[in-house]
Design an enzyme around this catalytic site. Structure first.
Site, PDB file in Angstrom:
ATOM      1  N   LYS A   5       0.905  -0.941   0.002  1.00  0.00           N
ATOM      2  CA  LYS A   5       0.123   0.059   0.021  1.00  0.00           C
ATOM      3  C   LYS A   5       0.595   1.502  -0.017  1.00  0.00           C
ATOM      4  CE  LYS A   5      -3.986  -2.220   2.239  1.00  0.00           C
ATOM      5  NZ  LYS A   5      -5.182  -2.139   3.358  1.00  0.00           N
TER       6      LYS A   5
ATOM      7  N   ASN B 202      -2.163   0.429   6.807  1.00  0.00           N
ATOM      8  CA  ASN B 202      -1.604  -1.150   7.230  1.00  0.00           C
ATOM      9  C   ASN B 202      -0.653  -1.688   6.408  1.00  0.00           C
ATOM     10  OD1 ASN B 202      -3.691  -1.945   5.708  1.00  0.00           O
ATOM     11  ND2 ASN B 202      -4.675  -2.742   7.454  1.00  0.00           N
TER      12      ASN B 202
HETATM   13  P1  ATP Z   1      -7.160  -5.775   3.484  1.00  0.00           P
HETATM   14  O1  ATP Z   1      -8.538  -6.106   2.847  1.00  0.00           O
HETATM   15  O2  ATP Z   1      -6.457  -4.378   3.140  1.00  0.00           O
HETATM   16  O3  ATP Z   1      -6.095  -7.065   3.155  1.00  0.00           O
HETATM   17  P2  ATP Z   1      -8.129  -6.715   5.814  1.00  0.00           P
HETATM   18  O4  ATP Z   1      -8.609  -8.237   4.935  1.00  0.00           O
HETATM   19  O5  ATP Z   1      -7.399  -7.226   6.896  1.00  0.00           O
HETATM   20  O6  ATP Z   1      -7.355  -5.732   5.229  1.00  0.00           O
HETATM   21  P3  ATP Z   1     -10.698  -5.516   5.729  1.00  0.00           P
HETATM   22  O7  ATP Z   1     -11.792  -5.836   6.804  1.00  0.00           O
HETATM   23  O8  ATP Z   1     -10.819  -6.229   4.454  1.00  0.00           O
HETATM   24  O9  ATP Z   1      -9.241  -5.958   6.366  1.00  0.00           O
HETATM   25  O10 ATP Z   1     -10.639  -4.007   5.593  1.00  0.00           O
HETATM   26  C1  ATP Z   1      -9.873  -3.550   4.300  1.00  0.00           C
HETATM   27  C2  ATP Z   1      -9.148  -2.227   4.833  1.00  0.00           C
HETATM   28  O11 ATP Z   1     -10.043  -1.350   5.547  1.00  0.00           O
HETATM   29  C3  ATP Z   1      -8.173  -2.637   5.721  1.00  0.00           C
HETATM   30  O12 ATP Z   1      -6.876  -2.842   5.438  1.00  0.00           O
HETATM   31  C4  ATP Z   1      -7.979  -1.211   6.773  1.00  0.00           C
HETATM   32  O13 ATP Z   1      -7.236  -0.463   5.946  1.00  0.00           O
HETATM   33  C5  ATP Z   1      -9.441  -0.637   6.383  1.00  0.00           C
HETATM   34  N1  ATP Z   1     -10.139  -0.998   7.617  1.00  0.00           N
HETATM   35  C6  ATP Z   1     -10.723  -2.072   8.138  1.00  0.00           C
HETATM   36  N2  ATP Z   1     -11.421  -1.770   9.223  1.00  0.00           N
HETATM   37  C7  ATP Z   1     -11.103  -0.665   9.690  1.00  0.00           C
HETATM   38  C8  ATP Z   1     -11.563   0.010  10.701  1.00  0.00           C
HETATM   39  N3  ATP Z   1     -12.421  -0.339  11.685  1.00  0.00           N
HETATM   40  N4  ATP Z   1     -11.192   1.459  10.715  1.00  0.00           N
HETATM   41  C9  ATP Z   1     -10.440   1.964   9.741  1.00  0.00           C
HETATM   42  N5  ATP Z   1     -10.196   1.283   8.573  1.00  0.00           N
HETATM   43  C10 ATP Z   1     -10.365  -0.141   8.720  1.00  0.00           C
END
Ligand code: ATP
Ligand code: MG
Length: 143
Positions: free
Chosen positions: A11, A114
């Site tokens: 990212k 992240n």
């Molecule tokens: P990614 O899809 O990026 O691999 P992930 O699968 O661990 O991450 P998801 O639940 O798919 O998490 O969320 C996608 C992205 O949205 C996360 O990587 C994060 O950057 C953001 N995100 C998720 N939950 C939150 C939250 N509660 N507050 C802020 N940002 C969030």
């Protein structure tokens, strides 16, 4: 277990911190092969399509602003159990919850910024790979 392909993003925060090499090293150290890779700067439309599943979440606007804030590296990783293995290497979504040695523990600053994305299931991996790569951009490893 089977050989799988998964979709991964380094990212904008991690690209901006010059961590591309260190993150790719983690994949290779864990026997994941990079079979496609490129740098792109996502448009708002591309990002909204990719994160469509989150469009009703309170963090959606922030997420789109972040993921379009700078270039990213998108890649396809291949290996035994690649989808779950990559999720383990990445660590928990919130770096505060991520295990020692994971990418997010080592390199992510917050749940918003992240460092990496990784597909979470075979169905999403196939859709996400096709969203960013044509078939002829994915290289079979011949040696
Ligand atoms: P990614 O899809 O990026 O691999 P992930 O699968 O661990 O991450 P998801 O639940 O798919 O998490 O969320 C996608 C992205 O949205 C996360 O990587 C994060 O950057 C953001 N995100 C998720 N939950 C939150 C939250 N509660 N507050 C802020 N940002 C969030
Ligand atoms: Mg996700």
């Amino acid at each position: 277990m089977a050989v799988e392909k998964t979709f991964s993003i380094i990212k904008p925060d991690a690209v901006g911190k010059n961590l591309i090499g260190k993150i790719l090293q983690k994949f290779e150290d864990n026997d994941l092969q990079i079979v496609a890779s490129k740098m792109i700067h996502m448009s708002k439309e591309k990002a909204e399509g990719f994160y469509g599943i989150h469009k009703d979440k309170p963090f959606f606007a922030n997420l789109i602003e972040f993921i379009t804030s700078g270039p990213v590296i998108v890649q396809v990783l291949q290996g035994e159990n690649a989808i779950m293995k990559n999720r383990e290497i990445m660590g928990a979504t919130n770096p505060d919850d991520a295990k020692e040695g994971t990418i997010r523990k080592s390199f992510a600053s917050s749940i918003d910024e992240n460092a990496v994305h990784g597909s979470d299931a075979p169905e999403t991996a196939a859709v996400e790979i096709a969203y960013f790569f044509n078939n002829d951009e994915i290289c079979e490893r011949t040696r």
